[in-house]
Design an enzyme around this catalytic site. Structure first.
Site, PDB file in Angstrom:
ATOM      1  N   LYS A 157     -40.850  57.262 104.474  1.00 41.36           N
ATOM      2  CA  LYS A 157     -39.596  56.630 104.880  1.00 41.36           C
ATOM      3  C   LYS A 157     -38.419  57.153 104.062  1.00 41.36           C
ATOM      4  CE  LYS A 157     -40.014  52.117 106.080  1.00 41.36           C
ATOM      5  NZ  LYS A 157     -40.406  50.671 105.969  1.00 41.36           N
ATOM      6  N   GLY A 163     -31.560  51.856 111.250  1.00 40.75           N
ATOM      7  CA  GLY A 163     -31.543  51.953 112.713  1.00 40.75           C
ATOM      8  C   GLY A 163     -32.828  52.555 113.267  1.00 40.75           C
ATOM      9  N   GLY A 164     -33.952  52.372 112.542  1.00 39.26           N
ATOM     10  CA  GLY A 164     -35.240  52.868 113.030  1.00 39.26           C
ATOM     11  C   GLY A 164     -35.424  54.365 112.830  1.00 39.26           C
ATOM     12  N   TYR A 201     -49.157  52.051 106.102  1.00 38.29           N
ATOM     13  CA  TYR A 201     -48.820  51.697 107.482  1.00 38.29           C
ATOM     14  C   TYR A 201     -49.645  50.473 107.860  1.00 38.29           C
ATOM     15  CZ  TYR A 201     -48.206  52.206 112.537  1.00 38.29           C
ATOM     16  OH  TYR A 201     -47.913  51.991 113.849  1.00 38.29           O
ATOM     17  N   HIS A 207     -42.856  41.922 112.888  1.00 33.12           N
ATOM     18  CA  HIS A 207     -41.590  42.015 112.148  1.00 33.12           C
ATOM     19  C   HIS A 207     -40.934  40.637 112.202  1.00 33.12           C
ATOM     20  CE1 HIS A 207     -37.549  44.057 111.206  1.00 33.12           C
ATOM     21  NE2 HIS A 207     -37.269  42.788 111.420  1.00 33.12           N
ATOM     22  N   LYS A 236     -35.351  47.352 117.631  1.00 34.14           N
ATOM     23  CA  LYS A 236     -35.584  46.058 118.274  1.00 34.14           C
ATOM     24  C   LYS A 236     -35.016  46.034 119.687  1.00 34.14           C
ATOM     25  CE  LYS A 236     -34.926  44.266 113.687  1.00 34.14           C
ATOM     26  NZ  LYS A 236     -33.848  43.969 112.742  1.00 34.14           N
ATOM     27  N   ASN A 289     -31.092  43.833 104.833  1.00 33.00           N
ATOM     28  CA  ASN A 289     -29.875  44.298 105.475  1.00 33.00           C
ATOM     29  C   ASN A 289     -28.723  43.447 104.960  1.00 33.00           C
ATOM     30  OD1 ASN A 289     -31.164  46.301 106.983  1.00 33.00           O
ATOM     31  ND2 ASN A 289     -31.728  44.845 108.576  1.00 33.00           N
ATOM     32  N   ARG A 291     -25.732  42.733 105.677  1.00 41.89           N
ATOM     33  CA  ARG A 291     -24.676  42.681 106.690  1.00 41.89           C
ATOM     34  C   ARG A 291     -25.060  41.685 107.772  1.00 41.89           C
ATOM     35  NH1 ARG A 291     -27.664  45.052 110.863  1.00 41.89           N
ATOM     36  NH2 ARG A 291     -29.064  46.698 110.155  1.00 41.89           N
ATOM     37  N   ARG A 337     -31.519  42.662 124.332  1.00 46.62           N
ATOM     38  CA  ARG A 337     -30.471  43.681 124.180  1.00 46.62           C
ATOM     39  C   ARG A 337     -30.366  44.431 125.506  1.00 46.62           C
ATOM     40  NH1 ARG A 337     -30.716  46.249 118.090  1.00 46.62           N
ATOM     41  NH2 ARG A 337     -31.434  44.382 117.024  1.00 46.62           N
TER      42      ARG A 337
END
Ligand code: ADP
Ligand code: ADP
Ligand code: MG
Length: 445
Positions: A157, A163-164, A201, A207, A236, A289, A291, A337
């Site tokens: 990672k 943002g994935g 993993y 999530h 997501k 996050n 924010r 979404r």
């Protein structure tokens, strides 16, 4: 309280923030790129300033242009929304240095939590369980040794990823060196930082994230969890609150962990702690996050707390006027979404003009968006054109309400993922609430 706020963002989140400001009697300044002249946030704001050409790097990421716009208009605070500059510590610092309040945590906290491997260390110190993994990897050879210790499969990672993006699955040792080198090069290109770390993993896993609000007077509340396991390519697609599959005991343990974590970093403003939860109910911190989150809406629907208004109040120095015992989850909320993506072309983002638009309504149906009939969706930005959110007393009723609302939503002229969302809602595993982050791979099977 501030009398004027500049919104350093676009799209639905800019509209969301402007609405909160209007209700609070605060004037608003929109900034926009040349491609966004006709965008809804521009017409809803009291004032607007063009900050540059279409590409985000020349406009929405142009810190100098945004700060100049704030000075020229006399804005006292900047709300960064999500994405773009929202987790940029340098921007938060520049705001502070030029006497403008950044609606979010301090630059120190953004730096500390934005660096994903440093965030892991902070959580270990705070006694919050983290995913088995490593600090920053210096070389592919070191990565190999660490992967052997952790056990395959592992994820490589990017320390600065988001943002994935910047995540790579490595299933066996022979894939590791190449994955390490390409991931590092990609992360450098995408985030300007090639730093990598590694995690075990975990699969199957859910999530589940926790929303916190902290003021600068030491008050902290956790507004419960959001279930975000419906993802495609680590992004997501649909979120719900509360999670259909965690026990009250686990929920309380995760609320405690989130509050402990918030206190440990001296957090201020709204923040989200993302966790992975395995089948046995073990939870592991993944990232924070610092924010507003896209899916903050589902929390608002069931708690009655307006998170954006609290972000503004907290940044202005106000104290939270409720405590943890006052937080009550009432009913069930789901968010879909709605992305401008082409199902016949692998869900690739698709720009174009919206020829016809009809949005659903009725009790406890919310559509947060910035598009309107005749609007041309520009090709330069995120493909999300809106979020459909519903609330009902039971999960079954919420699912039925969401299906009815999706059927009522009409977007003509550009393809969307609306039918895919309907498919998700009709999947038996989704209906039972028994789903994990690999859910989309098995959809319809
Ligand atoms: P959330 O966790 O709130 O659901 P996402 O991870 O989906 O948020 O990201 C929110 C928005 O910000 C999306 O538009 C995403 O593409 C964008 N984003 C998040 N992090 C980054 C990043 N590091 N670089 C570029 N875009 C990002
Ligand atoms: P981003 O900053 O891009 O949001 P995250 O670290 O939050 O990155 O990971 C994004 C998604 O990738 C998670 O929601 C989860 O589905 C998956 N993921 C991340 N880490 C792991 C892991 N160690 N094991 C399994 N899945 C993971
Ligand atoms: Mg994440």
């Amino acid at each position: 309280m501030f009398s004027k706020i500049l919104i350093a963002n676009r799209g639905e989140v800019a509209v969301r923030i402007i609405r909160a400001c209007k209700e609070m009697g605060i004037s608003t300044v929109a900034v926009f790129s040349e491609a966004d002249r006709e965008s809804l946030h521009v017409s809803l704001a009291d004032e607007s300033i063009c900050i540059g050409p279409a590409p985000a790097k020349d406009s929405y990421l142009n810190m100098t242009a945004i700060l100049s716009a704030a000075h020229v208009t006399g804005a006292q605070a900047i709300h960064p929304g999500y994405g773009l500059l929202s987790e940029n510590a340098r921007f938060a610092k520049l705001c502070r240095e030029s006497g403008i309040a950044f609606i979010g945590p301090s630059e120190e906290i953004i730096t500390r939590m934005g660096d994903k491997d440093q965030a892991r260390r902070t959580m270990i110190e705070a006694g919050v369980p983290v995913i088995p993994g490593t600090d920053i990897l210096e070389s592919a050879a070191q990565a190999k040794r660490e992967a052997t210790r952790i056990g395959y499969p592992v994820l490589v990672k990017a320390r600065s990823g988001g943002g994935g993006r910047g995540i790579r699955l490595v299933e066996s040792e022979d894939q590791l060196v190449q994955a390490f080198n390409t991931a590092s090069a990609e992360a450098k290109a995408a985030f300007g930082d090639g730093g990598l770390y590694m995690e075990k993993y975990l699969k199957p896993t859910k999530h589940i994230e926790m929303q916190i609000l902290c003021d600068r007077h030491g008050n902290i509340v956790c507004l419960g969890e959001r279930e975000c396991s419906v993802q495609r390519k680590n992004q997501k697609l649909l979120e719900e609150c509360p999670s259909p599959s965690i026990s009250q005991e686990l929920r309380e343990a995760m609320i405690d962990a989130a509050i402990r974590a918030g206190k440990a970093v001296g957090y201020e403003n709204a923040g989200t702690l993302e966790f992975l939860v395995d089948r046995d109910g073990n939870y592991y911190f993944m990232e924070m996050n610092t924010r507003l989150q896209v899916e903050h809406t589902v929390t608002e629907m069931v708690t009655g707390v307006d998170i954006v208004k609290w972000q503004i109040r907290i940044a202005a120095g106000a104290a939270l006027d409720f405590c943890q015992d006052d937080v009550q989850i009432r009913g069930r909320a789901i968010e879909c979404r709605i992305n401008a993506e082409d199902p016949s072309n692998g869900y690739r983002p698709s720009a174009g003009t919206i020829e016809m638009l009809h949005t659903p309504g009725g009790p406890w149906v919310r559509f947060d968006s910035f598009v309107y009939q005749g609007y041309r969706v520009p090709p330069f930005y995120d493909s999300m054109i809106g979020k459909l959110i519903v609330k009902a007393n039971t999960r079954e009723e919420a699912i039925r309400k969401m299906k009815a609302s999706l059927c009522e939503l009409v977007v003509e002229g550009i393809p969307t993922n609306g039918d895919l969302q309907l498919e998700i809602l009709s999947d038996p595993r989704f209906e039972e609430g028994d789903y994990y982050t690999d859910f989309m791979e098995h959809l319809g099977q």
